[in-house]
Design a protein around this motif. Structure first.
Motif, PDB file in Angstrom:
ATOM      1  N   TYR A 196       0.840  -1.200   0.000  1.00 42.25           N
ATOM      2  CA  TYR A 196       0.000   0.000   0.000  1.00 42.25           C
ATOM      3  C   TYR A 196       0.875   1.250   0.000  1.00 42.25           C
ATOM      4  N   CYS A 206       2.994   1.791  -4.355  1.00 37.95           N
ATOM      5  CA  CYS A 206       2.549   1.117  -3.122  1.00 37.95           C
ATOM      6  C   CYS A 206       3.721   0.331  -2.524  1.00 37.95           C
ATOM      7  N   TYR A 209      -4.907  -2.368  -3.267  1.00 39.56           N
ATOM      8  CA  TYR A 209      -5.296  -1.127  -2.585  1.00 39.56           C
ATOM      9  C   TYR A 209      -4.849   0.112  -3.348  1.00 39.56           C
TER      10      TYR A 209
END
Length: 321
Positions: free
Chosen positions: A130, A150, A237
């Motif tokens: 993330y 990320c 994500y």
């Protein structure tokens, strides 16, 4: 495009639905690492997922419009038709397999090591990655390495043993399971849930009549598990996450009527600017970092094998001591 017999091919199987954001890098990632052929099952995409897939060599697209609830039947059908007695990868579009010293080790070299030592599968840890921004502001661009936008992950997780059911042998078997991680820390807390997030993956295995892989690729029975472990980077994500979980929580086609997606959705509705990064998050560097942290594991036997292949491990091994 005809599908050759390809008895020595390394083959990948993946189901996709509206994956134009992640698919270009995903396909290039695996083809560049030595996957010979990819079987992409498109589940009624409405974006240009199919057009993207067909731009790549040795990618075969099969369009299925029925409910995703039947996804495991599709995987088993394609494995039986195109994967028997071959080394296979079964992954989602948001999953990128890595392993010890991946930076200097082609995927075929790993497979040759497993074959030589009579291993049938490698166990991996699903590592959620993330950004340090709110999820909705991640702004990942197609074709880029997701680890650039990320790069953070949780360094801790739990390990235990559970019993699962082998439908080939019609019996229970005991297996190692990983669980916990970022999703438990963030989404269970916000949504006040006790959902159990399985982080075990058997993404790479040799598919034979003896091998039974459980639904979701969380465990395997009838296989000799390798003495090393890998990591599957989980690229879920990104900026499309909130919209996706809203859609999937309403479609209710995933496990348990999409309970996991409903937890995500409840959390996102409570906090629209959810940030996954926290004080103990770690920024990804390389595979030896993951080995040091105990998230990925190597072995003396594997290190020696790479040395025999004239791959220079001396610097890496010194840093591991």
């Amino acid at each position: 495009m005809s599908i050759p017999r390809g008895k020595d091919e390394l083959r990948l199987f993946v189901i996709a639905r509206n994956e134009s954001l992640r698919l270009p890098y995903f396909l290039r990632y695996y083809l560049d690492r030595g996957v010979d052929r990819i079987f992409l099952i498109d589940n009624d995409s409405t974006d240009n997922t199919i057009e993207i897939a067909l731009q790549f060599p040795n990618v075969h697209v099969f369009k299925i419009t029925e409910s995703f609830k039947n996804f495991w039947n599709w995987i088993e059908f394609f494995l039986n038709k195109y994967g028997k007695n071959r080394w296979c990868l079964v992954v989602d579009v948001d999953e990128l397999l890595s392993y010890p010293f991946e930076e200097i080790t082609p995927l075929k070299t790993l497979v040759n090591y497993l074959e030589k030592n009579k291993f049938d599968a490698i166990r991996s840890f699903l590592l959620d990655i993330y950004s340090d921004k709110p999820i909705i502001e991640t702004n990942y661009c197609p074709n880029n390495n997701p680890l650039e936008s990320c790069p953070y992950f949780d360094p801790t997780f739990n390990e235990g043993r559970i019993k699962l059911f082998d439908k080939k042998r019609w019996m229970y078997f005991e297996t190692i399971i990983y669980f916990g991680g970022m999703r438990e820390r963030v989404f269970n807390k916000i949504a006040r849930s006790s959902w159990n997030y399985h982080l075990s993956k058997i993404s790479l295995f040799k598919y034979s009549g003896n091998v039974y892989v459980t639904e979701g690729m969380h465990s395997v029975n009838g296989a000799q598990i390798a003495d090393i472990t890998g990591v599957v980077f989980h690229t879920k994500y990104m900026q499309d996450f909130i919209k996706r979980v809203m859609i999937e929580s309403q479609r209710e086609v995933h496990f348990g009527n999409a309970m996991e997606y409903k937890i995500y959705n409840k959390a996102c509705l409570s906090e629209n600017d959810i940030t996954l990064c926290f004080k103990d998050s770690v920024r990804f560097e390389n595979s030896r970092q993951l080995i040091k942290l105990g998230i990925m594991r190597t072995s003396v036997q594997f290190n020696n094998y790479l040395a025999e292949k004239d791959l220079d491990l001396s610097l890496i091994i010194r840093k591991l001591k």
